[in-house]
Design a protein around this motif. Structure first.
Motif, mmCIF file in Angstrom:
data_model
loop_
_atom_site.group_PDB
_atom_site.id
_atom_site.type_symbol
_atom_site.label_atom_id
_atom_site.label_comp_id
_atom_site.label_asym_id
_atom_site.label_seq_id
_atom_site.Cartn_x
_atom_site.Cartn_y
_atom_site.Cartn_z
ATOM 1 N N LEU A 165 -22.850 11.279 -4.309
ATOM 2 C CA LEU A 165 -22.121 10.210 -5.014
ATOM 3 C C LEU A 165 -22.649 10.070 -6.438
ATOM 4 O O LEU A 165 -21.868 10.001 -7.398
ATOM 5 N N ARG A 166 -23.976 10.059 -6.558
ATOM 6 C CA ARG A 166 -24.557 9.926 -7.906
ATOM 7 C C ARG A 166 -24.184 11.143 -8.760
ATOM 8 O O ARG A 166 -23.870 11.013 -9.943
ATOM 9 N N ARG A 167 -24.215 12.310 -8.131
ATOM 10 C CA ARG A 167 -23.888 13.545 -8.861
ATOM 11 C C ARG A 167 -22.438 13.518 -9.392
ATOM 12 O O ARG A 167 -22.196 13.799 -10.566
ATOM 13 N N ILE A 168 -21.497 13.139 -8.525
ATOM 14 C CA ILE A 168 -20.087 13.119 -8.953
ATOM 15 C C ILE A 168 -19.862 12.025 -9.990
ATOM 16 O O ILE A 168 -19.097 12.196 -10.947
ATOM 17 N N SER A 169 -20.555 10.908 -9.810
ATOM 18 C CA SER A 169 -20.414 9.825 -10.785
ATOM 19 C C SER A 169 -20.886 10.303 -12.156
ATOM 20 O O SER A 169 -20.256 10.032 -13.190
ATOM 21 N N LYS A 170 -21.981 11.070 -12.147
ATOM 22 C CA LYS A 170 -22.543 11.567 -13.412
ATOM 23 C C LYS A 170 -21.611 12.611 -14.029
ATOM 24 O O LYS A 170 -21.326 12.581 -15.226
ATOM 25 N N SER A 171 -21.116 13.541 -13.197
ATOM 26 C CA SER A 171 -20.335 14.636 -13.787
ATOM 27 C C SER A 171 -18.906 14.223 -14.151
ATOM 28 O O SER A 171 -18.308 14.822 -15.031
ATOM 29 N N MET A 172 -18.351 13.194 -13.479
ATOM 30 C CA MET A 172 -16.951 12.842 -13.768
ATOM 31 C C MET A 172 -16.786 11.458 -14.397
ATOM 32 O O MET A 172 -15.663 11.077 -14.763
ATOM 33 N N GLY A 173 -17.872 10.707 -14.485
ATOM 34 C CA GLY A 173 -17.816 9.405 -15.168
ATOM 35 C C GLY A 173 -16.705 8.508 -14.659
ATOM 36 O O GLY A 173 -16.513 8.354 -13.454
ATOM 37 N N LYS A 174 -15.933 7.949 -15.598
ATOM 38 C CA LYS A 174 -14.878 6.995 -15.231
ATOM 39 C C LYS A 174 -13.707 7.660 -14.508
ATOM 40 O O LYS A 174 -12.822 6.991 -13.973
ATOM 41 N N ASP A 175 -13.671 9.010 -14.506
ATOM 42 C CA ASP A 175 -12.608 9.716 -13.786
ATOM 43 C C ASP A 175 -12.993 10.002 -12.331
ATOM 44 O O ASP A 175 -12.207 10.587 -11.584
ATOM 45 N N ALA A 176 -14.236 9.617 -11.946
ATOM 46 C CA ALA A 176 -14.681 9.925 -10.581
ATOM 47 C C ALA A 176 -13.839 9.169 -9.555
ATOM 48 O O ALA A 176 -13.650 7.961 -9.660
#
Ligand code: FAD
Length: 324
Positions: A165-176
């Protein structure tokens, strides 16, 4: 419960195909695109949106991907010409993700781009743990190519999910955008929770973290404790169906999406709960599979998780526990 499922499984090889079809038709819209469109237009009166999945996964030769590209192209084109509010979901292995990664990304990219032109969102379903890393990487690589109409699925039962979850939040930001479910695949105890209560708690925890990380969250469970815990988490954060998303950061607003979250249900499962949530103002979405491979799909799901056989049997024996 699982023992009952296993008994049913033991009889599956000698169960006539017609009987399997009889049970499967509640959960699969039909074999053709027109069947999916018909079921969606019938269900539209229940104030729900959809995500459509063309059945098929785990292809044996890369040539088979062309069939899925065609099916999804026809599906996206039909959705965009209709009044139906639908996204699409797909299994990355149907595009050969585990056979030829670069080619699969190319094919997926074609689909996602076409979908984007009609403002249709594309979700990469999550398969078993052998595919978790590759599926996350594919999501991130597609995003890096400039596609922001994509999302992925994380499974509450997996120990790695909080990190993912943290990884996807970091890599996709507001588009996650993540769908969070328990996970249908029975994974070994060194990588996943195996007890019911632990899976419920971890799934509810993942939903809560995804909300805190500012992601758009698809809450995909029919289990009342998970739904109730999610409603409490939403309430605690000031989410009300008709108000603005109260978080900072607020996920990117897209066509056909709810107020930062939505509840998702499989076709044919707990329609009464879905209708209740919709009547309370929450966005709901039905995951609607169709395709010629309905038999293989049904048998595979039962093999992967014999508990599903018990759910199906229970719906027939005690229909009030699981309304269509
Ligand atoms: P459960 O405790 O299993 O079910 C609660 C109740 O719902 C049961 O008592 C029964 O009445 C009913 N029910 C649940 N499942 C069924 C069924 N199959 N047939 C009949 N009745 C049923 N898993 C993945 O691993 N990857 C994915 O990409 C994925 N996508 C999903 C998308 C959506 C929209 C949903 C709703 C689920 C998805 N799943 C996926 C499956 C999910 O991980 C669970 O295996 C499934 O939802 C069952 O867990 P539950 O939370 O509904 O709880």
């Amino acid at each position: 419960m699982n023992m009952f499922g296993r008994v049913i499984m033991a009889f599956m090889p000698i169960t006539p195909r017609a009987l399997v079809r009889f049970f499967a038709r509640r959960y699969v819209a039909g074999t053709e695109l027109k069947d999916a469109l018909k079921v969606m237009s019938e269900l539209s009166s229940e104030n729900t949106s959809f995500t459509v999945d063309v059945l098929g996964e785990d292809i044996s030769s890369i040539d088979e991907t062309e069939k899925f590209v065609r099916e999804y192209t026809d599906l996206i084109s039909a959705i965009s010409k209709s009044e139906i509010d639908a996204h699409v979901s797909l299994k990355p292995t149907a595009f050969g993700l585990d056979i030829d990664y670069a080619l699969a990304i190319e094919k997926l990219s074609e689909i996602v781009e076409m979908a984007n032109k009609s403002e249709i969102f594309v979700r990469l379903d999550m398969e078993d743990s052998k595919l978790t890393e590759l599926t996350l990487k594919a999501t991130e690589d597609l995003y890096k190519k400039g596609h922001n109409n994509i999302g992925v699925v994380l499974q509450g039962r997996m120990f790695r999910t909080p990190d993912d979850l943290r990884r996807i939040s970091k890599s996709m930001g507001k588009d996650a955008d993540v769908r969070i479910c328990k996970g249908i695949y029975l994974e070994p105890p060194d990588i996943a929770h195996t007890k019911y209560q632990d899976i419920v708690d971890a799934t509810a925890e993942a939903i809560s973290s995804a909300l805190d990380l500012g992601m758009y969250v698809g809450i995909a469970s029919h289990d009342i404790p998970v739904i109730e815990a999610s409603l409490t988490e939403l309430q605690n954060r000031g989410f009300l169906p008709d108000f603005q998303d109260p978080r900072d950061p607020v996920p990117t607003k897209r066509n056909g999406k709810g107020n930062g979250y939505e509840f998702q249900f499989l076709l044919g499962v707990r329609g009464d709960v879905r209708r209740r949530l919709a009547s309370e103002g929450h966005l709901t979405r039905v995951y609607l599979p169709y395709g010629k491979q309905w038999y293989e799909y049904s048998m595979r799901r039962l093999r992967e998780n014999p508990g599903v056989a018990w759910h199906v049997a229970k719906s027939v024996i005690f229909p009030w526990t699981n309304r269509r």
